[in-house]
Design an enzyme around this catalytic site. Sequence first.
Site, PDB file in Angstrom:
ATOM      1  N   ASP A 106       0.842  -1.203   0.000  1.00  0.00           N
ATOM      2  CA  ASP A 106       0.000   0.000   0.000  1.00  0.00           C
ATOM      3  C   ASP A 106       0.874   1.249   0.000  1.00  0.00           C
ATOM      4  O   ASP A 106       2.040   1.204   0.406  1.00  0.00           O
ATOM      5  CB  ASP A 106      -0.884   0.032   1.253  1.00  0.00           C
ATOM      6  CG  ASP A 106      -1.886  -1.116   1.261  1.00  0.00           C
ATOM      7  OD1 ASP A 106      -2.177  -1.656   0.183  1.00  0.00           O
ATOM      8  OD2 ASP A 106      -2.367  -1.450   2.366  1.00  0.00           O
TER       9      ASP A 106
HETATM   10  N1  URA Z   1      -1.342  -5.846   3.894  1.00  0.00           N
HETATM   11  C1  URA Z   1      -1.805  -4.586   3.877  1.00  0.00           C
HETATM   12  O1  URA Z   1      -2.846  -4.292   4.448  1.00  0.00           O
HETATM   13  N2  URA Z   1      -1.103  -3.671   3.205  1.00  0.00           N
HETATM   14  C2  URA Z   1       0.072  -3.927   2.593  1.00  0.00           C
HETATM   15  O2  URA Z   1       0.687  -3.037   2.013  1.00  0.00           O
HETATM   16  C3  URA Z   1       0.540  -5.247   2.623  1.00  0.00           C
HETATM   17  C4  URA Z   1      -0.178  -6.199   3.287  1.00  0.00           C
END
Ligand code: URA
Length: 240
Positions: A106
């Site tokens: 993310d």
């Molecule tokens: N899980 C999440 O919620 N975000 C990420 O970036 C990776 C795994």
Amino acid sequence: MKNQRLDKIIASQTSLSRKQVASFIKKGELTVDGEVVLSPDAKADPEKSEIIFHGELLDYRKHVYIMMNKPKGVLSASTDKNKKTVVDLVPDELKRDGLFPAGRLDKDTTGFLLLTDDGEFAHKILSPKNHVVKTYRAKIEKPISSSDIKTLEKGITLKDGTSFKECEINTLSDDKTEIEIKICEGKYHQIKRMLAFVNNQVIGLERVSMGNLTIDKVLKEGECRLISEEERKLISDFDE
Ligand code: URA
């Protein structure tokens, strides 16, 4: 490896186009086994010949594998019209056509991101059936209870039908607000949605390892480096 056109070989190893490479070759900027070659369409075997371009010995790699310490605020994508992407952060000397992040973190997640131009390897490490474990460290809003850990470790199904397979969770701090989570999948917002399922919230997330390869501590956020063949095998050795 078969003989290939020299302009194609050089373009595949750099961020230069074939046209740009061809014009350098015509100016005498390339030697093959000590001989100047002026025709871009001449052929050589990049794994057997010593190719010098622009005064530098070509370190031929069929594919590249780059470990990046992804900073916050950058998109896990190859290109974007408006926003900065992880590929934009790769320095020119490591850049090549077709580079993409193998799996997404993310925008606000930091840590180990693998960038490669090897689609087959990326597909294999991302497929849950190959069980490549991704390890994350999360800072969470409230202490996590043992029963929440058990619930999540067994695997869960959300109201919208999305299911997350078994995982492993360990607490890292006495107050149980810092945890390590190991998952084999990589579904959208997976860890955030897992914690939300037990009425908690992720406030900071970092990926520390993929398979048995852990992020190199010398890499500051935004920095990256090539990984060796031995390190790549630590992520997963599909040949074994
Ligand atoms: N899980 C999440 O919620 N975000 C990420 O970036 C990776 C795994």
